[in-house]
Enzyme design. Sequence first.
Site, short mmCIF file in Angstrom:
data_model
loop_
_atom_site.label_atom_id
_atom_site.label_comp_id
_atom_site.label_asym_id
_atom_site.label_seq_id
_atom_site.Cartn_x
_atom_site.Cartn_y
_atom_site.Cartn_z
N CYS A 273 -19.37 -8.79 -34.90
CA CYS A 273 -20.44 -9.15 -35.85
C CYS A 273 -20.62 -10.66 -35.90
O CYS A 273 -21.06 -11.26 -34.95
CB CYS A 273 -20.16 -8.53 -37.21
SG CYS A 273 -21.62 -8.45 -38.25
N HIS B 290 -18.82 -2.50 -36.24
CA HIS B 290 -17.49 -2.80 -36.80
C HIS B 290 -16.49 -1.68 -36.53
O HIS B 290 -16.27 -0.84 -37.40
CB HIS B 290 -17.61 -2.98 -38.31
CG HIS B 290 -18.28 -4.24 -38.73
ND1 HIS B 290 -17.61 -5.43 -38.88
CD2 HIS B 290 -19.57 -4.50 -39.02
CE1 HIS B 290 -18.47 -6.37 -39.27
NE2 HIS B 290 -19.65 -5.83 -39.36
N GLU C 190 -13.38 -1.87 -36.69
CA GLU C 190 -12.25 -2.00 -37.62
C GLU C 190 -12.49 -1.26 -38.93
O GLU C 190 -11.57 -1.08 -39.72
CB GLU C 190 -11.93 -3.49 -37.87
CG GLU C 190 -12.83 -4.22 -38.86
CD GLU C 190 -14.15 -4.69 -38.28
OE1 GLU C 190 -14.50 -4.25 -37.16
OE2 GLU C 190 -14.85 -5.49 -38.93
#
Lengths: 225, 79
Positions: A92, A200, A202
């Site tokens: 990002c 994302h 994560e």
Amino acid sequence: MFGSLFLKSGIIIFPGSNCDNELQNALESVGSSVIRIWHKEVNLPKNIDIIFLPGGFSYGDYLRPGAIAAKSPILNSIISFGKAGGYIVGICNGFQVLLESDLLTGALLRNKNQKFICKDEKIIIGACDSIFTKNFTSGEVVNFPIAHNDGSYFCTDKSLKSLIDNDQIPFSYKENPNGSKASIAGICSLNKRILGLMPHPERVVFKENGGTDGFKFFNSIIENF
Amino acid sequence: MKVRLEIRLNPDILDPQGDAINNALQQMNFKSVSSVRQGKLIELDVKASNQEEAHNLVKKMAEELLVNPIMETYTISME
């Protein structure tokens, strides 16, 4: 998993980074140790294996997202690390920093619909022989969330051709949410060691958080390093 | 010395902000507007002994930080 016991990841923290803790949890869940590095440091710690630039809003996205972070003191060392064949991942805002520091090609523009988009997105794994995608199959569709205002990937037609010809597009959107050229969600360097992506992974590491496709992503890095 | 750096999006780049402004103007019945592009203006106070020196300094700043040539062009002007 044997390599993972020895893998040392560094996470760079800029003022305004806000995905660093989730990223640390994700990396630790696959067995990597994590060193947090403040952006004002000049040198990277010794024996670091892979650098992560986290998501967030470094410097409040002033000037252009990632532009001011790209001039932080630590970036000189990161650029040298990348040019010497080191592994770097920008997620990002981290992707925006990689583009602004010329470690990757192109730019990220304001989303086509002028809105901040925060939702789950279907991501297609592309043909790309990298540690980031080795545990996936080409054409596989995974679920990674996106959360950004400036995620519309842009590059010249010449650069796009080069990215396609050299299998440098590991991640594409199934339903292009932001107007990205060729539905690109993530690209990597020619040597497949520097990766930038808007989604994302994560955020989908643990079942409790709505999915584990991100676990597969981080595990792929660890197992194939 | 006051230096103005005007930054514009490259013509081949979609400008959703400009489009949104244009849509609002159309709704307000400013039908004579056919397109809008939004850029930015950076005003710098620069210490320099002459205009050429100031120009060259700001050009260097533009190339190194203030402008991204992949998506933007710029012009420098002085009062």
